[in-house]
Design an enzyme around this catalytic site. Sequence first.
Site, short mmCIF file in Angstrom:
data_model
loop_
_atom_site.label_atom_id
_atom_site.label_comp_id
_atom_site.label_asym_id
_atom_site.label_seq_id
_atom_site.Cartn_x
_atom_site.Cartn_y
_atom_site.Cartn_z
N GLY A 7 0.85 -1.19 0.00
CA GLY A 7 0.00 0.00 0.00
C GLY A 7 0.88 1.24 0.00
O GLY A 7 2.04 1.22 -0.43
N GLY A 8 0.33 2.30 0.54
CA GLY A 8 1.05 3.57 0.59
C GLY A 8 2.33 3.48 1.39
O GLY A 8 3.23 4.33 1.25
N GLY A 49 25.85 12.32 -28.59
CA GLY A 49 25.32 13.01 -27.41
C GLY A 49 25.78 12.35 -26.13
O GLY A 49 25.95 13.00 -25.09
N ALA A 50 26.00 11.03 -26.22
CA ALA A 50 26.42 10.30 -25.02
C ALA A 50 27.80 10.79 -24.54
O ALA A 50 28.10 10.74 -23.35
CB ALA A 50 26.43 8.81 -25.30
C1 HXC Z 1 -3.64 -4.38 12.27
C2 HXC Z 1 -2.63 -6.27 11.49
C3 HXC Z 1 -2.42 -5.67 10.25
C4 HXC Z 1 -2.86 -4.34 10.07
C5 HXC Z 1 -1.61 -7.64 10.17
N1 HXC Z 1 -2.13 -7.49 11.40
N2 HXC Z 1 -1.79 -6.54 9.46
N3 HXC Z 1 -3.24 -5.62 12.49
N4 HXC Z 1 -3.47 -3.74 11.12
N5 HXC Z 1 -2.67 -3.72 8.94
C6 HXC Z 1 -2.11 -8.46 12.48
C7 HXC Z 1 -2.96 -9.67 12.20
O1 HXC Z 1 -4.26 -9.43 12.63
C8 HXC Z 1 -2.27 -10.72 13.05
O2 HXC Z 1 -2.63 -10.53 14.40
C9 HXC Z 1 -0.82 -10.33 12.94
O3 HXC Z 1 -0.80 -8.97 12.56
C10 HXC Z 1 -0.05 -11.13 11.91
O4 HXC Z 1 -0.79 -11.13 10.72
P1 HXC Z 1 -1.09 -12.47 9.91
O5 HXC Z 1 -2.11 -12.14 8.90
O6 HXC Z 1 -1.35 -13.59 10.83
O7 HXC Z 1 0.33 -12.71 9.25
P2 HXC Z 1 0.67 -13.24 7.81
O8 HXC Z 1 -0.15 -14.46 7.49
O9 HXC Z 1 2.15 -13.37 7.75
O10 HXC Z 1 0.20 -12.09 6.80
C11 HXC Z 1 0.79 -10.84 6.87
C12 HXC Z 1 0.01 -9.83 5.97
C13 HXC Z 1 -1.46 -9.86 6.39
C14 HXC Z 1 0.15 -10.27 4.52
C15 HXC Z 1 0.69 -8.48 6.15
O11 HXC Z 1 -1.54 -9.72 7.80
C16 HXC Z 1 -2.23 -8.74 5.77
O12 HXC Z 1 -2.61 -8.84 4.59
N6 HXC Z 1 -2.47 -7.67 6.53
C17 HXC Z 1 -3.25 -6.56 6.08
C18 HXC Z 1 -2.50 -5.78 5.10
C19 HXC Z 1 -3.23 -4.52 4.73
O13 HXC Z 1 -4.20 -4.59 3.97
N7 HXC Z 1 -2.80 -3.41 5.33
C20 HXC Z 1 -3.39 -2.15 5.08
C21 HXC Z 1 -2.80 -1.71 3.76
S1 HXC Z 1 -3.30 -0.13 3.35
P3 HXC Z 1 -2.57 -11.70 15.48
O14 HXC Z 1 -3.24 -11.13 16.68
O15 HXC Z 1 -3.29 -12.86 14.88
O16 HXC Z 1 -1.12 -12.00 15.70
C22 HXC Z 1 -2.08 0.79 3.90
C23 HXC Z 1 -2.29 2.21 3.61
C24 HXC Z 1 -1.09 2.99 3.93
O17 HXC Z 1 -1.16 0.39 4.47
C25 HXC Z 1 -1.27 4.30 3.29
C26 HXC Z 1 -0.12 5.21 3.54
C27 HXC Z 1 -0.28 6.43 2.71
#
Ligand code: HXC
Length: 542
Positions: A198-199, A432-433
Amino acid sequence: MGRAFVPLHLLTASFKKTSDFLMQTTTTPTLTAAEHLLKKNAEALLAGGQSRIDAQHKKGKLTARERIDLLLDEGSFEEIGKFVMHRCKDFGLDKEHYLGDSVITGYGTIHGRLVYVFSQDFTVFGGSLSEAHAEKVCRIMDLAMKNGAPVIGLNDSGGARIQEGVVSLAGYADIFYRNTQASGVVPQLSAIMGPCAGGAVYSPAITDFILMVENTSYMFVTGPNVVKTVTHEEVSSEDLGGASVHSSKSGVAHVSCANEVSCINDLKRMMRYIPQNCEEIAPIYPYQLGDERRESLNSVVPENANQPYDIREVIEQVLDSETFMEIHKDYAENIIVGFGLLAGRSIGIVANQPSHLAGCLDINASKKAARFVRFCDAFNIPLLVFEDVPGFLPGTEQEWNGIISNGAKLLYAFCEATVPRITVITRKAYGGAYDVMNSKHIGADMNYAWPNAEIAVMGAKGAAEIIFRKEITAAANPEEKLQEKVEEYQRKFANPYRAAHRGYIDEVIMPEQTRQKLIAAFKMLENKAVSAPRKKHGNIPL
Ligand code: HXC
């Protein structure tokens, strides 16, 4: 009378594991102040808990603290914000707190020099970025700016803390803003050691260098699921944004590392070549001058001007032994960039690579080299260019994708660079290079050419075909005539002397003299001071 405090190491001595100690103190009704502190410290060390630490290890990943321990000089880490906690009360988070939240921040030394570090902790909410997490990162970035030391980010995060919503997005923006303010002030290095999506990718993207770990890290703006929904493409995380993709196809990553340990070693190695900030120079290492002739250089370039050779052979023989650190190795292989030492001093190298696309400049080569030149210029690292370039790569693909504005990036980057700049033409410098590759005309300080150099508008055959077209067509034997004219053109222009007569080349040197000439010339340029015209900032063709 004051209370007697038991030293911390004695308090913990009887417990093998942090978790045992925590178990014991949880069941103890009253704790002394020292025990209370100890308990909190132990709790912080345990982060998201032993099972999550084990899960992290099972994935072949280190924990945030283990990474810091490997990165910094032993015992030098000083943590900041160890007891900071998130403040979210939604979705049950008011009942789930971890000391330090999902990032470990602080400072320490690498090779005895101060650096600031943040290391995202995947065991706490997947390293996701909360308001508190962002504040911790911002705090060390502010300190780094005020105190003039590099920032190293170890990234391993699920992105925005989903439960916190816009507060998390605001935290990201606070970091992006600081990344940009710090750009060119202190070096910023990013290691990607897990998810970065993401961002969130834009903070590393603004930093100076990105290192990625193969198979366990990835970077993308939208993940495989979104890609599938929108474009119906099926792609794995690795194929979409793994280390190999970003270090060879997109160019987003500068170094691809086999594992976390080699990634951390590369960060430490990189630190050897770069200064603390834009006001300082890189460390100088002891070097005793001796016989600097390198006779082996005389035979690197083949006699046949169209035969390829590996410019790395030249680079490695000119630099101090085993000091070349190539950056962006697998991306735009027709140009090589990297750091090295020359008589103990750090320099940045930019070199055409005749063994790939004949060393042509194309869009990617220009972008790659331009960014490297700008880093070196921002941080007072002198530039050494090895030139063997037949020109810009022709074709619709290049023109339609903007070789004009992209090629201009490298030209612009060299033109604006004020660090000491030296060019060695090892063979071709065409068209040019020739201008672009750090010619005297765009501000290079010293330019050398090897005796076989050809400095011309184009290759002799192409030139003869254009300017003697009528004569060749009218000749009884056009083939013979063409050959005659090619040789005539070659005699006149395919050498370094026309340029040397005009002072565009300062000296034509034997390859074996190159190292000693460069050591002397960089020493002579050591105190170079150039002030750029007053302006807010230039407008590099982005
Ligand atoms: C809160 C999160 C989290 C998040 C993971 N966790 N991502 N908690 N916010 N964004 C937590 C899970 O609930 C889990 O908690 C623990 O972290 C580990 O995650 P798992 O899913 O069990 O691990 P894994 O299977 O290795 O997968 C990792 C992952 C997946 C691929 C990163 O967790 C995932 O897809 N997370 C969401 C990603 C996402 O969509 N993020 C937002 C993106 S938008 P427990 O309690 O079970 O340990 C963004 C915008 C930013 O980031 C913009 C900036 C400008």
